[in-house]
Design an enzyme around this catalytic site. Structure first.
Site: not given
Ligand code: NAP
Ligand code: MG
Length: 330
Positions: A54, A84, A87, A109, A135, A228, A232, A253
């Site tokens: 990232s 999550d 966190q 979330h 996202g 099927e 679809e 239908s």
């Molecule tokens: P995600 O894409 O899996 O997050 C990845 C990011 O988190 C990367 O920047 C990664 O950095 C970093 N990361 C992962 N593990 C880490 C650690 N141990 N320490 C520090 N950084 C770490 O997450 P997400 O899906 O966006 O979800 C984020 C929040 O949004 C959650 O609360 C989720 O429930 C909520 N949410 C998600 C969605 C969705 O569509 N995904 C929708 C609504 C709400 P590196 O590159 O350094 O690994």
């Protein structure tokens, strides 16, 4: 009871002007939210691990980037957008020691707050701004000059401005152009988990696979079964999503309508509904969260083995072949 829906005039981006916003994580949500907020004229710093994937990606996308601890220092708003299950750890190690008194802690979330992996101090606001979209789509819709719907919630209002901050974050994402609904952390977290388990991710895939397997087991060609029971589905879902059940029933239908309406209760029975109630209970009591967090902290062995089984299942193998047929040859 209908929920109140907030729109642009209900939110003031001004409450965030000149404030430092630290977006922790640059994944699905972190990338979309940080880039949209920056494009909305706000002062955004992305906090990620140095040397991680990232870090480079955020720089390449024109973001200010810092290590998590440094990004949190002096930040007025800290948006926790790492997965999550990480966190709790990230909060204790990097966020809490650097969190300014009076800052706002924002989540997408309610999971970590509701199931107790993050226990914020009393002298900060705790809010949620949860876009109802993955996202990348959020970003795409923002760039088209609109926004995806979002939920906001206030768990703790230290500053007296917590709700204004959550609404402003939603506005920065364009979400107030579509509509924003207020919820609370518990309602969001438990309903989100229930939706993804019972219907969206668990229910739908199990239904598709069971239908596919039934046809194949009874001698039908897997390719036919795939069309099927999977291909679809999108057509049906698009109709239901855009115009409700009635648009779908009146588009298919008469035979499909009669068959669907008269036979479906044989499948989703009272027992299925009881199973859904049990699923909801396990979410509400924290039983599910406990099980998932244990797997996550043990290296996600169960998740990995379930994913492996899914990846090698017959419908996946056949699906790859069939989808390749539809790709435009270059
Ligand atoms: P995600 O894409 O899996 O997050 C990845 C990011 O988190 C990367 O920047 C990664 O950095 C970093 N990361 C992962 N593990 C880490 C650690 N141990 N320490 C520090 N950084 C770490 O997450 P997400 O899906 O966006 O979800 C984020 C929040 O949004 C959650 O609360 C989720 O429930 C909520 N949410 C998600 C969605 C969705 O569509 N995904 C929708 C609504 C709400 P590196 O590159 O350094 O690994
Ligand atoms: Mg969801």
């Amino acid at each position: 009871m209908m929920a109140k829906i907030y729109h642009d005039p209900d939110a003031d981006l001004g409450v965030l002007k000149g404030k430092k916003i630290a977006v922790i994580g640059f994944g699905s949500q972190g990338k979309a939210q940080s880039m949209c907020l920056q494009d909305s004229g706000l002062n955004v710093t992305v906090g990620v691990r140095k040397g991680g994937k990232s870090w480079k990606d955020a720089k390449k996308n024109g973001m200010k980037v810092d290590e998590i601890a440094k990004a949190v220092k002096d930040a007025d708003v800290v948006m926790v957008l790492v997965p999550d299950e990480t966190q709790g750890d990230v909060f204790e190690k990097e966020i809490r020691p650097n969190l300014k008194k009076g800052a706002a802690l924002d989540f997408a979330h309610g999971f970590s707050i509701v199931f107790g992996t993050v226990k914020p101090p009393k002298d900060v606001d705790v809010v949620m701004m949860a876009p109802k979209s993955p996202g990348p789509m959020e970003r795409e819709v923002y760039l088209q000059g609109f926004g995806v719907p979002a939920l906001i919630a206030v768990e703790h209002d230290y500053s007296g401005k917590a709700k204004k901050i959550a609404l402003a974050l939603a506005k920065g994402l364009g979400a107030t152009k579509a509509g924003v609904i207020e919820t609370d952390f518990r309602e969001e977290a438990t309903s989100d988990l229930f939706g993804e388990q019972a219907v969206l991710c668990g229910g739908v895939t199990a239904l598709i696979e069971a239908g596919f397997e039934t046809l194949v087991k009874n001698g039908y060609q897997p390719e036919i079964a795939y069309f099927e029971c999977l291909h679809e589905l999108k057509l049906i879902v698009d109709l239901v999503q855009s115009g409700g059940m009635m648009r779908m029933w009146t588009s298919v239908s008469n035979t499909a309508e009669y068959g669907g309406l008269s036979q479906r209760d044989k499948l989703i029975t009272q027992d299925t509904k009881k199973a859904m109630e049990k699923m909801l209970k396990d979410i509400q009591t924290g039983k599910f969260a406990k099980e998932w967090l244990a797997d996550a902290s043990g290296g996600m062995k169960k998740l990995q083995s379930m994913e492996d089984a899914e990846a090698t299942s017959k419908i996946e193998v056949v699906g790859k072949e069939i989808r390749a047929l539809f790709e435009k040859k270059k």
